[in-house]
Design a protein around this motif. Structure first.
Motif, short mmCIF file in Angstrom:
data_model
loop_
_atom_site.label_atom_id
_atom_site.label_comp_id
_atom_site.label_asym_id
_atom_site.label_seq_id
_atom_site.Cartn_x
_atom_site.Cartn_y
_atom_site.Cartn_z
N GLU A 290 11.18 43.54 46.32
CA GLU A 290 12.14 42.46 46.11
C GLU A 290 11.94 41.43 47.21
O GLU A 290 11.80 41.77 48.39
CB GLU A 290 13.57 43.00 46.17
CG GLU A 290 14.63 41.97 45.89
CD GLU A 290 16.04 42.54 45.92
OE1 GLU A 290 16.96 41.73 46.08
OE2 GLU A 290 16.21 43.76 45.81
N ARG B 87 16.30 37.58 51.69
CA ARG B 87 16.27 39.02 51.40
C ARG B 87 14.85 39.50 51.11
O ARG B 87 14.12 38.87 50.36
CB ARG B 87 17.16 39.30 50.20
CG ARG B 87 17.36 40.74 49.86
CD ARG B 87 18.37 40.80 48.70
NE ARG B 87 18.39 42.09 48.08
CZ ARG B 87 19.28 43.05 48.35
NH1 ARG B 87 20.21 42.84 49.24
NH2 ARG B 87 19.23 44.20 47.73
N ARG C 18 12.84 43.48 50.46
CA ARG C 18 12.94 44.93 50.35
C ARG C 18 11.56 45.53 50.15
O ARG C 18 10.71 44.95 49.47
CB ARG C 18 13.83 45.34 49.16
CG ARG C 18 15.29 44.95 49.31
CD ARG C 18 15.96 45.75 50.41
NE ARG C 18 17.37 45.49 50.52
CZ ARG C 18 17.93 44.58 51.32
NH1 ARG C 18 17.16 43.82 52.09
NH2 ARG C 18 19.23 44.42 51.36
N TRP C 19 11.35 46.70 50.75
CA TRP C 19 10.09 47.43 50.62
C TRP C 19 10.37 48.91 50.47
O TRP C 19 11.48 49.38 50.75
CB TRP C 19 9.18 47.19 51.82
CG TRP C 19 9.79 47.61 53.13
CD1 TRP C 19 9.90 48.88 53.65
CD2 TRP C 19 10.39 46.76 54.10
NE1 TRP C 19 10.52 48.86 54.87
CE2 TRP C 19 10.82 47.57 55.17
CE3 TRP C 19 10.59 45.38 54.18
CZ2 TRP C 19 11.46 47.04 56.30
CZ3 TRP C 19 11.21 44.86 55.30
CH2 TRP C 19 11.64 45.69 56.34
N HIS C 20 9.35 49.64 50.04
CA HIS C 20 9.41 51.10 50.04
C HIS C 20 8.00 51.60 50.32
O HIS C 20 7.01 50.93 50.03
CB HIS C 20 9.98 51.68 48.74
CG HIS C 20 9.19 51.35 47.52
ND1 HIS C 20 8.58 52.29 46.75
CD2 HIS C 20 8.89 50.16 46.95
CE1 HIS C 20 7.94 51.70 45.76
NE2 HIS C 20 8.11 50.41 45.86
N GLU D 229 13.30 53.26 51.56
CA GLU D 229 13.73 51.88 51.34
C GLU D 229 13.90 51.24 52.71
O GLU D 229 14.31 51.88 53.66
CB GLU D 229 15.06 51.81 50.58
CG GLU D 229 15.53 50.40 50.38
CD GLU D 229 16.89 50.28 49.69
OE1 GLU D 229 17.22 49.16 49.29
OE2 GLU D 229 17.59 51.29 49.59
N GLY E 174 14.38 46.99 54.58
CA GLY E 174 14.50 45.58 54.27
C GLY E 174 15.05 44.74 55.38
O GLY E 174 15.48 45.24 56.43
N ASP F 14 17.77 41.41 55.75
CA ASP F 14 18.76 40.48 55.21
C ASP F 14 18.92 39.38 56.25
O ASP F 14 19.15 39.68 57.43
CB ASP F 14 20.10 41.17 54.97
CG ASP F 14 20.01 42.22 53.88
OD1 ASP F 14 19.52 41.89 52.79
OD2 ASP F 14 20.43 43.37 54.12
N ASN G 104 16.08 50.72 57.61
CA ASN G 104 15.15 51.63 56.95
C ASN G 104 15.90 52.92 56.62
O ASN G 104 16.66 53.44 57.45
CB ASN G 104 13.96 51.99 57.85
CG ASN G 104 12.81 51.02 57.70
OD1 ASN G 104 12.32 50.80 56.60
ND2 ASN G 104 12.38 50.45 58.81
#
Length: 149
Positions: free
Chosen positions: A71, A77, A79-81, A92, A94, A96, A111
Motif C-alpha cells: 500500500e 501512508r 505499508r509493507w510485509h 506488517e 509501515g 504514517d 512493525n
C-alpha cells in the motif's frame, strides 16, 4: 504469536520530502545499523508491488530479508510485509505521515513481528529489543531525513 513496536518522531522537513526519502528503502542503511545492504526491484519509483531486498545483521547473524510494498498513498501512508522466510518476520510494517503546523512532518513507524518455528521462542526477546531501541531509531530517522536536504 506476534508483537509490535512503534515510534513517533517529528522531522523538520516538508511531508513530500519525508515521504520521498522513506519510500526509497535504499535509504534504510542510513538510519538502521542492522541493514548492511538494500536493493530494489524493479528500478524506478516505488509503487505497490516494489520489493526491497536487504541483507541484515541481527544478533551477530546475517540474513536476507525481502519486503514488498502493498500500500502506498503519497504523501501520507506506506505499508509493507516481509515475503522472505525467517524465524522472525515483519508481518506488517509501515509509515504514517502527517504535516505539522510548523511545516515539518510527524512520522509514525511500526512493525508487527511474528515468530516462526524457533522464532516463536525468540520473539519476546526480539520484540523487547525493538521496543527498547524504538526511541533511538526514531532519532536516527529524524537525523537522516533532515540531513538528506
Amino acid at each position: 504469536m506476534s508483537t509490535q513496536f512503534e515510534v513517533v518522531v517529528d522531522v523538520d522537513r516538508p511531508i513530500e520530502d519525508v515521504f520521498a526519502y522513506l519510500a526509497d528503502g535504499r535509504n534504510d542503511p542510513e538510519f538502521s545499523p542492522r541493514v548492511l545492504a538494500m536493493e530494489k526491484s524493479p528500478d524506478g519509483d516505488t509503487h505497490v508491488g516494489t520489493v526491497f531486498h536487504s541483507t541484515v545483521k541481527d544478533a551477530g547473524m546475517r540474513s536476507q530479508r525481502d519486503f514488498e510494498i502493498y500500500e502506498l498513498t503519497a504523501p501520507t501512508r506506506m505499508r509493507w510485509h516481509e515475503v522472505s522466510h525467517n524465524s522472525i518476520t515483519a508481518e506488517e510494517g509501515g509509515y504514517d505521515l502527517e504535516p505539522t503546523s510548523d511545516g515539518g512532518t510527524r512520522v509514525r513507524l511500526f512493525n508487527v513481528l511474528e515468530g516462526h518455528g524457533v522464532g516463536k521462542v525468540l520473539l519476546p526477546l526480539a520484540g523487547s529489543a525493538a521496543r527498547r531501541d524504538a526511541p533511538a531509531f526514531g532519532r536516527r530517522i529524524k537525523k537522516a531525513v533532515e540531513a538528506s536536504a
